[in-house]
Scaffold this motif. Structure first.
Motif, PDB file in Angstrom:
ATOM      1  N   GLY A 190      41.762  15.368   4.341  1.00 48.83           N
ATOM      2  CA  GLY A 190      42.936  16.016   4.909  1.00 48.83           C
ATOM      3  C   GLY A 190      42.538  17.235   5.713  1.00 48.83           C
ATOM      4  O   GLY A 190      41.966  18.189   5.167  1.00 48.83           O
ATOM      5  N   GLU A 199      39.996  13.047   8.096  1.00 51.85           N
ATOM      6  CA  GLU A 199      41.419  13.080   8.424  1.00 51.85           C
ATOM      7  C   GLU A 199      41.835  11.740   9.014  1.00 51.85           C
ATOM      8  O   GLU A 199      41.157  11.207   9.909  1.00 51.85           O
ATOM      9  CB  GLU A 199      41.678  14.213   9.423  1.00 51.85           C
ATOM     10  N   ALA A 253      41.052  16.853  -2.394  1.00 45.72           N
ATOM     11  CA  ALA A 253      42.122  16.135  -1.705  1.00 45.72           C
ATOM     12  C   ALA A 253      43.220  17.099  -1.273  1.00 45.72           C
ATOM     13  O   ALA A 253      43.986  17.600  -2.093  1.00 45.72           O
ATOM     14  CB  ALA A 253      42.703  15.056  -2.616  1.00 45.72           C
ATOM     15  N   GLY A 254      43.279  17.327   0.029  1.00 47.17           N
ATOM     16  CA  GLY A 254      44.363  18.107   0.616  1.00 47.17           C
ATOM     17  C   GLY A 254      45.152  17.243   1.568  1.00 47.17           C
ATOM     18  O   GLY A 254      45.553  17.692   2.644  1.00 47.17           O
ATOM     19  N   ASP A 255      45.388  15.988   1.156  1.00 45.55           N
ATOM     20  CA  ASP A 255      45.981  15.005   2.067  1.00 45.55           C
ATOM     21  C   ASP A 255      47.468  14.768   1.827  1.00 45.55           C
ATOM     22  O   ASP A 255      47.985  13.682   2.076  1.00 45.55           O
ATOM     23  CB  ASP A 255      45.207  13.682   2.026  1.00 45.55           C
ATOM     24  N   GLY A 256      48.161  15.808   1.387  1.00 50.94           N
ATOM     25  CA  GLY A 256      49.618  15.788   1.425  1.00 50.94           C
ATOM     26  C   GLY A 256      50.315  15.188   0.230  1.00 50.94           C
ATOM     27  O   GLY A 256      49.699  14.692  -0.719  1.00 50.94           O
ATOM     28  N   TYR A 310      51.900  12.523  -0.258  1.00 47.47           N
ATOM     29  CA  TYR A 310      51.691  11.096  -0.537  1.00 47.47           C
ATOM     30  C   TYR A 310      50.196  10.779  -0.567  1.00 47.47           C
ATOM     31  O   TYR A 310      49.749   9.735  -0.108  1.00 47.47           O
ATOM     32  CB  TYR A 310      52.425  10.261   0.515  1.00 47.47           C
ATOM     33  N   SER A 311      49.436  11.685  -1.133  1.00 42.69           N
ATOM     34  CA  SER A 311      47.978  11.664  -1.136  1.00 42.69           C
ATOM     35  C   SER A 311      47.366  10.304  -1.460  1.00 42.69           C
ATOM     36  O   SER A 311      47.610   9.719  -2.516  1.00 42.69           O
ATOM     37  CB  SER A 311      47.471  12.691  -2.159  1.00 42.69           C
ATOM     38  N   ARG A 344      44.973  10.830  -4.457  1.00 41.03           N
ATOM     39  CA  ARG A 344      45.675  10.872  -5.751  1.00 41.03           C
ATOM     40  C   ARG A 344      46.001   9.469  -6.240  1.00 41.03           C
ATOM     41  O   ARG A 344      45.818   9.150  -7.422  1.00 41.03           O
ATOM     42  CB  ARG A 344      46.959  11.704  -5.604  1.00 41.03           C
ATOM     43  N   LEU A 388      42.701  17.914  -6.656  1.00 41.05           N
ATOM     44  CA  LEU A 388      43.833  17.944  -5.734  1.00 41.05           C
ATOM     45  C   LEU A 388      44.173  19.389  -5.399  1.00 41.05           C
ATOM     46  O   LEU A 388      44.028  20.288  -6.234  1.00 41.05           O
ATOM     47  CB  LEU A 388      45.053  17.281  -6.365  1.00 41.05           C
ATOM     48  N   ASP A 402      49.864  20.208  -1.203  1.00 39.05           N
ATOM     49  CA  ASP A 402      50.933  19.248  -1.466  1.00 39.05           C
ATOM     50  C   ASP A 402      50.473  18.057  -2.288  1.00 39.05           C
ATOM     51  O   ASP A 402      51.278  17.430  -2.984  1.00 39.05           O
ATOM     52  CB  ASP A 402      51.529  18.748  -0.149  1.00 39.05           C
ATOM     53  N   ALA A 403      49.207  17.706  -2.226  1.00 38.69           N
ATOM     54  CA  ALA A 403      48.709  16.578  -3.016  1.00 38.69           C
ATOM     55  C   ALA A 403      48.875  16.852  -4.507  1.00 38.69           C
ATOM     56  O   ALA A 403      49.105  15.931  -5.296  1.00 38.69           O
ATOM     57  CB  ALA A 403      47.241  16.312  -2.693  1.00 38.69           C
TER      58      ALA A 403
END
Length: 441
Positions: A14, A37, A164-167, A169-170, A173, A297, A300-301
């Motif tokens: 992310g 990303e 994991a900084g992928d939001g 809806y990771s 995760r 995480l 947002d993840a």
């Protein structure tokens, strides 16, 4: 700078606000970091239409940006908002200052522009590599492997630490199987625009504008090009019900009569811009340790929140600072550092999630009520009279870096103390009146 530990491969999934900030912090420690990303590079491809929800960066976010030398640069591209300008359906527009002395402001910043500045900072940091167009499809913490779809097909990358900084809806995760609860509001959002008018702002640029309508609302934040980004927060059924230009125009003339004529692109924007969802993510734990890799995480993840306190990015930035701090305390030992990180941050993120949900009710309903305005005025009077001893919740959230989890207890203590003073004052006043009456007999 020398490498902090040998042989570790740090992967950040992310390249949003938190991922880019964390990459810079870790790169400055001398660590080798690769950021993956799924999107194309937004500095080239541009931002997604209708997906910004402008940032309201406040004390916590500015403190984090200071750590990587971007605070002043960000503020140069920001517009301060010293309060709310409330547009009731009936009655006069009114201004509600955020701070008791009127000097403090939250800052309207373009999410896309800030993300670009953070990506530039990360890319300029030795040891940091950015790789775009990589969509994570699997994570194996035991083998220390990330699998992803790249521009030329499947790819496999190794890592000993996966962040994991992928939001909300990771993908990480989901792939690792973290236990998470996604709580969706019945409301969605849609973005619209109030363009500049005759080369100037069509609304007051020193305020966050709110059109509270009880069960729904619209807000507007100023942009440097003198436009405003407006966001509708409506029940999802209401968003989809306006399915013709005529219905859109009629609805806005009825419910937002003072702004509809300032939106010449209203019907086109309404049709073209997507409807977004609003979700609170509650997850625990945030860290999973495999035989080869540790996965954690952030942002947002781990703890997505609704945007009604403007704290989503501010809170995610605090995660990054905490990870960096814990690495120092743990002497670079990642599993211990990440364990400290999740223990310290969980209560804080739970607290701001609840405050954000409550602030939605305040913004869409309470701010237009006379009782709220009177209470707001009393709070500010108390803050001026009892400086440092009485502080409103908004001040503590937006204009301090007090841990979120400590704010409710602080408010309870000061309200109890204030209640005791009020009771004592009342008893003394009553005693004085009775004594005066006795003397007058």
């Amino acid at each position: 700078m020398a490498r902090e530990t040998g042989g570790e491969r740090i992967a950040i999934v992310g390249a949003g606000l938190a991922g880019a900030l964390l990459a810079t912090l870790l790169g400055r420690r001398g660590l080798a970091v690769t950021v993956y990303e799924r999107r194309p590079d937004p500095r080239v491809a541009g931002a997604e239409r209708g997906r910004s929800i402008n940032l309201a960066v406040s004390a916590r976010g500015l403190a984090a940006l200071e750590q990587v030398g971007l605070r002043d640069q960000a503020l140069k591209r920001a517009l301060p908002m010293h309060g709310r300008r409330v547009h009731p359906l009936r009655g006069e527009v009114n201004f509600q200052s955020y701070s008791a002395d009127g000097t403090r402001a939250i800052n309207s910043i373009s999410r896309a522009e800030l993300n670009q500045e953070l990506l530039d900072a990360a890319e300029a940091t030795p040891g940091v590599t950015l790789r775009f167009g990589r969509k994570v499809t699997g994570v194996d913490a035991d083998a220390g492997l990330l699998t992803m779809e790249g521009p030329d097909g499947p790819e496999t990358e190794s890592a000993t630490v996966i962040l994991a900084g992928d939001g909300a809806y990771s993908a990480v995760r989901r792939a690792v199987g973290f236990d998470a609860d996604l709580d969706f509001l019945e409301h969605g959002y849609k973005e619209l625009t109030v363009p500049a008018r005759d080369g100037d702002f069509a609304l007051d640029p020193d305020a966050l504008h709110i059109w509270p309508r009880g069960t729904s609302m619209m807000i507007a934040l100023p942009n440097l090009d003198r436009s405003f980004t407006c966001t509708l927060f409506w029940p999802k059924d209401d968003l989809t019900a306006l399915d013709t230009p005529a219905k859109v125009t009629a609805h806005f003339r009825e419910h937002y009569p003072d702004v509809v004529d300032l939106m010449p692109g209203l019907t086109g924007d309404y049709a073209a811009n997507p409807n977004g969802s609003l979700v609170t993510v509650r997850c625990w734990p945030w860290v999973r340790r495999g035989r080869t890799a540790t996965v954690a995480l952030l942002g947002d993840a781990a703890h997505a929140i609704v945007p009604f306190y403007g704290q989503g990015a501010n809170c995610a930035f605090e995660d990054c600072i905490e990870i960096d701090r814990c690495l120092t305390e743990a002497d670079g030992h990642w599993p211990r550092a990440l364990s400290l990180y999740q223990e310290r941050r969980k209560a804080n993120t739970d607290a701001i999630a609840e405050m954000a949900l409550d602030n939605f009710v305040e913004m869409r309903d309470r701010v237009s009520q006379p009782l709220y305005r009177a209470t707001h005025a009393v709070q500010h009077a108390l803050e001026r009279r009892l400086a440092g001893r009485y502080v409103s919740r908004y001040e503590l959230v937006s204009f301090s870096t007090m841990p979120y989890a400590r704010i409710p207890a602080r408010l309870r203590r000061q309200n109890l103390a204030l209640g005791g003073v009020t009771l004592a004052t009342g008893l003394l006043a009553g005693a004085a009146v009775r004594a005066a009456r006795r003397r007058g007999r």
